[in-house]
Structure formats: structure tokens, C-alpha cells
Design an enzyme around this catalytic site. Structure first.
Site, mmCIF file in Angstrom:
data_model
loop_
_atom_site.group_PDB
_atom_site.id
_atom_site.type_symbol
_atom_site.label_atom_id
_atom_site.label_comp_id
_atom_site.label_asym_id
_atom_site.label_seq_id
_atom_site.Cartn_x
_atom_site.Cartn_y
_atom_site.Cartn_z
ATOM 1 N N GLU A 1 -3.804 -77.117 32.223
ATOM 2 C CA GLU A 1 -4.106 -78.105 31.387
ATOM 3 C C GLU A 1 -4.490 -77.948 30.054
ATOM 4 O O GLU A 1 -5.750 -78.068 29.750
ATOM 5 C CB GLU A 1 -5.257 -78.836 32.285
ATOM 6 C CG GLU A 1 -4.776 -79.329 33.795
ATOM 7 C CD GLU A 1 -6.276 -79.832 34.480
ATOM 8 O OE1 GLU A 1 -7.223 -79.662 33.899
ATOM 9 O OE2 GLU A 1 -5.863 -80.141 35.680
ATOM 10 N N CYS B 1 -27.966 -89.118 7.725
ATOM 11 C CA CYS B 1 -29.658 -88.944 7.475
ATOM 12 C C CYS B 1 -30.145 -87.839 8.602
ATOM 13 O O CYS B 1 -30.868 -88.290 9.503
ATOM 14 C CB CYS B 1 -30.434 -90.276 7.711
ATOM 15 S SG CYS B 1 -30.049 -91.346 6.189
#
Length: 465
Positions: free
Chosen positions: A323, A394
Site C-alpha cells: 500500500e 500565530c
């Protein structure tokens, strides 16, 4: 003096921090001259007259047309890696792990290249089904699939459902009986392997949320419960040891332990399971300090491991499934940013602030991920300066590239490009500080097109009375 507030120590005041690197990997001169390491950058990336190009397109033109931040995805790179995995693994099944990055167009590429697709939510399944992806080539993962998600998978006829809890076994059995179908399932086994990767992306140790523990006997009990339900068809075992793995040692240990469980199943139930899914997690190079193994090296190693451990256990060799996600989509992506401010903190480093940040790439803050960054809109003969590329959010932890060399004449308005951002950047993107998520643009043969539209302020306000 307050026990909570005190003068900054050396690390936070005038002295250089202990983690300031004396020298970063790579030649600063080469970086200033604009060299793009082919092991890190997209396969069609290069420079023309000093400007970075991807898919034959000048990044300045991409930024002017679509704005920044901007995710750029090299279609030829993605498709070529799909073909390489398919060829290297031969008769094994290769399923693209959609969590790395999935949109409708990428699902089409994966389908056209003949790979399967792993999804882990109803939303990812909806993306796949919306473009007609063959459901028999879809595997549904997830540690907490809802009844609605399981029901949709059953109705669509997905190829495999990976079972992750005892509740889910009962839930799926009930739904299968109600719909009169017999879905094919795999049991996710926690093999107890310690992958050498970040704690948050290591998934095979016992103390975490995924799968059935092999050590505790839960995996064997899961097998008993599934075999006791005629509504479910048990095809095999599934294991995933983690992400950004750069060697095969962990997969070998996992395969040996899974083979032991296969032997136990044969002895206890007289059942030989025909499939073994070893998951993904194959790493890529983000910086010159990292070296990722080639696809054929991975494939040969995994096939040899499975054949050897199964033969030693007296078992027929099961059909192997892998995968890859990051290894297919990661190197194909580049993120473009516009430089806003350049702040020299004397004696420490230079902070280069860009117009994105942790909202479009959380990996540095989340995992301590490292990246390669270059000045993309021109080359420079200026001296290299140790830089930290930071975002506009921020948070002091809003870091895109922790340490890199950029030219000392870097200025507002320059474009910088960060390599290997195709995986987990857009997938993990957020609207923190009400920052719109950037567009994703596919490039190929000198042409570009939007495959995921960038968000606007209207999008951010939608849904609010």
C-alpha cells in the site's frame, strides 16, 4: 520571582541555541547555484534561465496565474511511479494509500494506471466512487468505521474491508446478513514491531489504537470470531508497521510474526489464508541526508521475505498486497510560497516568513519533519545564510523548513519552493487563523490545470449564520 515567569536562559536569549547546526547536509554553493537533487524534486523539475520549472512551466507563471501558497503536482511523476510499483511487484497487488493525498483527478490517475486504492473514511470512499473507480479494487481501512461507512462499502461492493475491532466484526456481520452479501475481509494484526520512525506514525506497537494485538492473543481470537460468522469471508491478514520507513528490516519481523499466526490458523482451523497485506509506509528522501531505497529494491526484499518465512513455516506463499502512498505522490509535489519578510536575528539565524505555513504543511510542527527549500524565482551569487522558513500563523512553532541555506540577498517578493510536499500536506491542511487552503495544480507537458480549487474567504464564511 514568579515560579512561572523568569528571565530567558541562554537557549532563548543571546546565545545560539544548542540545536543550531554547524553545517547542513549538502553543498551551500550548489544550493545557491540552484541545483535540484533529482532524488528529492519531481522528475520533470529543472531550471530554465535560473528559474525553477515543473512540468515544463515556469513557477513564476504558476504563481502569477494561481497565487501562492500553491501546491504543484507533477502528473508524469505520479504516473511513472505507479507504473514502477506495478512492474516491480509483478503479480502482487499494489494499492495506492489515498490518505497521502486524494482528489477526484488523482483517483482517475490511479485507476488509469491499474492500481488499487485504499480508503479509510466514507469521504475518501465517496471520492473514489464519484469517478467510477472499480469498487473491487478498493480496500476500506479505519479503526472506527461507522455503520453507515460499512453499509456504503457493502453496497458498493468494495474488494476488501480491513477489520480493526471486535465490535466491528459483529457490526459488519450484522450488516452483511441484512444485505444478503458476504464481504471479503482482512484482519489487521498489530505485530509488535518497533518501526524506526516518529511515534505518531509508528503503528505496529501494542500500545496504540490500530488492529488486534498478536502478543495478547487478540488477533487469534479475531480470526476465531470471523471464521464463526458465515456472513464474512476471511481472505487474509493485514499489517502496517508505520510510515516513512527507509529499510525492510521491520517488514521482515512483521512477516515472520504473521507467518506464525498463519501456521496457528492452519493448525487450529484447518484453514489456509490466501492473502497477506504488508501495508505501506515506504519512505522518500526529503533532504540530501536521507536515502530512500528504489522501488525494485523494496519489491525484491518484500517478496523474498514473504517467500522465505512462509516456506520455512510450511505454508503456501500467499498473494502479497502493498500500500504505497507517500512513495508515489510525495516526490511529485512542490509547494510555492511568496517571501513576505526577511528578519535577521543577529548571532542566531535569519527568519524567512512566507505567505503560508502550518495551515498548508503541519508536518514540521507535528512530526519535526525536515524539508529541502530553494529560491525558485531566480538564482543568486550571494553568500548562503542559515535560514528558518516560517509561516504567518500565530504560533512560534509555525515552521515550514527548520534549517536551510538561502541566499543572503533574499528579499520580499521572491518565490521559494519546498520539495516533496505531495504527501500529507494538502491532506492535513487546515483553516487555522482563517487561512484559505491553497489550490492544487497539476502540471504536464507545459500545461497546467486546477485539480483542487483554492479556497476563498467566502468559503471560510459559508455555513455561518
Amino acid at each position: 520571582m514568579s515560579p512561572f515567569v523568569h528571565p530567558a536562559g541562554d537557549r532563548h536569549a543571546g546565545a545560539p541555541p544548542h540545536d543550531r547546526p554547524a553545517h547542513l547536509p549538502g553543498d551551500p554553493g550548489e544550493l545557491m547555484r540552484g541545483r535540484l537533487d533529482p532524488a528529492i524534486w519531481p522528475r520533470t523539475a529543472g531550471r530554465a534561465d535560473g528559474v525553477v520549472t515543473v512540468g515544463g512551466i515556469d513557477v513564476r507563471d504558476l504563481a502569477a496565474q494561481y497565487g501562492t501558497p500553491l501546491y504543484v503536482l507533477d502528473e508524469d511523476d505520479v504516473r511513472s511511479r505507479c507504473r514502477e510499483f506495478a512492474a516491480a511487484f509483478g503479480d502482487a497487488d499494489v494499492h495506492y494509500a489515498g490518505k497521502a493525498f486524494l482528489c477526484r483527478e488523482v483517483a482517475r490517475w490511479i485507476d488509469q494506471e491499474g492500481l488499487g486504492l485504499d480508503v479509510c473514511t466514507g469521504g475518501e470512499l465517496a471520492v473514489a466512487l464519484s469517478v467510477g473507480f472499480p469498487p473491487e479494487r478498493i480496500t476500506l481501512h479505519g479503526n472506527n468505521k461507522t455503520a453507515a461507512e460499512l453499509e456504503r462499502a457493502i453496497e458498493a461492493g468494495v474488494g476488501h474491508i480491513v477489520l480493526d475491532s471486535f465490535e466491528e466484526i459483529a457490526r459488519l456481520g450484522h450488516l452483511a446478513e441484512r444485505h444478503g452479501v458476504r464481504p471479503t475481509v482482512l484482519i489487521r494484526v498489530t505485530t509488535g514491531v518497533e518501526a524506526h520512525t516518529h511515534e505518531f506514525i509508528a503503528t505496529a506497537h501494542d500500545d496504540q489504537k490500530f488492529g488486534f494485538s498478536l502478543n495478547s492473543g487478540a488477533a487469534a481470537e479475531a480470526v476465531r470470531r470471523v471464521l464463526a460468522l458465515p456472513q464474512l469471508r476471511l481472505a487474509g491478514l493485514h499489517s502496517h508497521i508505520g510510515s516513512q520507513i527507509l529499510d525492510a528490516a521491520g517488514f521482515e519481523v512483521a512477516a515472520q510474526r504473521l507467518a506464525g499466526l498463519l501456521v496457528q490458523i492452519k493448525q487450529e482451523h484447518d484453514v489456509v489464508l490466501p492473502e497477506l497485506d504488508l501495508g505501506g509506509g515506504y519512505g522518500i528522501a526529503y533532504t540530501e541526508a536521507e536515502e530512500a531505497p528504489g522501488v525494485k529494491v523494496i519489491a525484491d526484499a518484500l517478496r523474498e521475505i514473504v517467500e522465505r518465512v512462509c516456506t520455512a513455516a510450511g505454508l503456501p506463499v500467499p498473494r502479497l498486497t502493498v500500500e504505497p502512498g507517500r512513495a508515489i505522490i510525495g516526490p511529485a509535489g512542490v509547494t510555492l510560497y511568496n517571501v513576505g519578510t526577511v528578519k535577521d536575528v543577529e548571532g542566531l539565524r535569519t527568519y524567512v516568513s512566507v505567505d503560508g505555513g502550518m495551515s498548508d504543511n503541519i508536518r514540521t510542527a507535528l512530526y519535526g519533519a525536515e524539508y529541502t527549500c530553494v529560491l525558485a524565482s531566480r538564482t543568486s551569487d550571494a553568500a548562503p545564510m542559515l535560514s528558518r522558513v516560517v509561516g504567518k500563523h500565530c504560533e512560534s512553532g509555525d515552521i515550514v523548513v527548520r534549517d536551510t541555506y538561502l541566499p543572503a540577498d533574499l528579499a520580499p517578493g521572491d518565490l521559494v519552493a519546498v520539495a516533496a510536499t505531495g504527501a500529507y500536506c494538502r491532506s492535513l491542511a487546515s483553516n487555522y487563523n482563517y487561512q484559505p487552503r491553497p489550490a492544487v495544480v497539476a502540471v504536464k507537458d507545459g500545461a497546467s490545470r486546477v485539480i483542487v480549487r483554492g479556497e476563498t474567504e467566502d468559503d471560510l464564511l459559508r455555513g455561518q449564520p
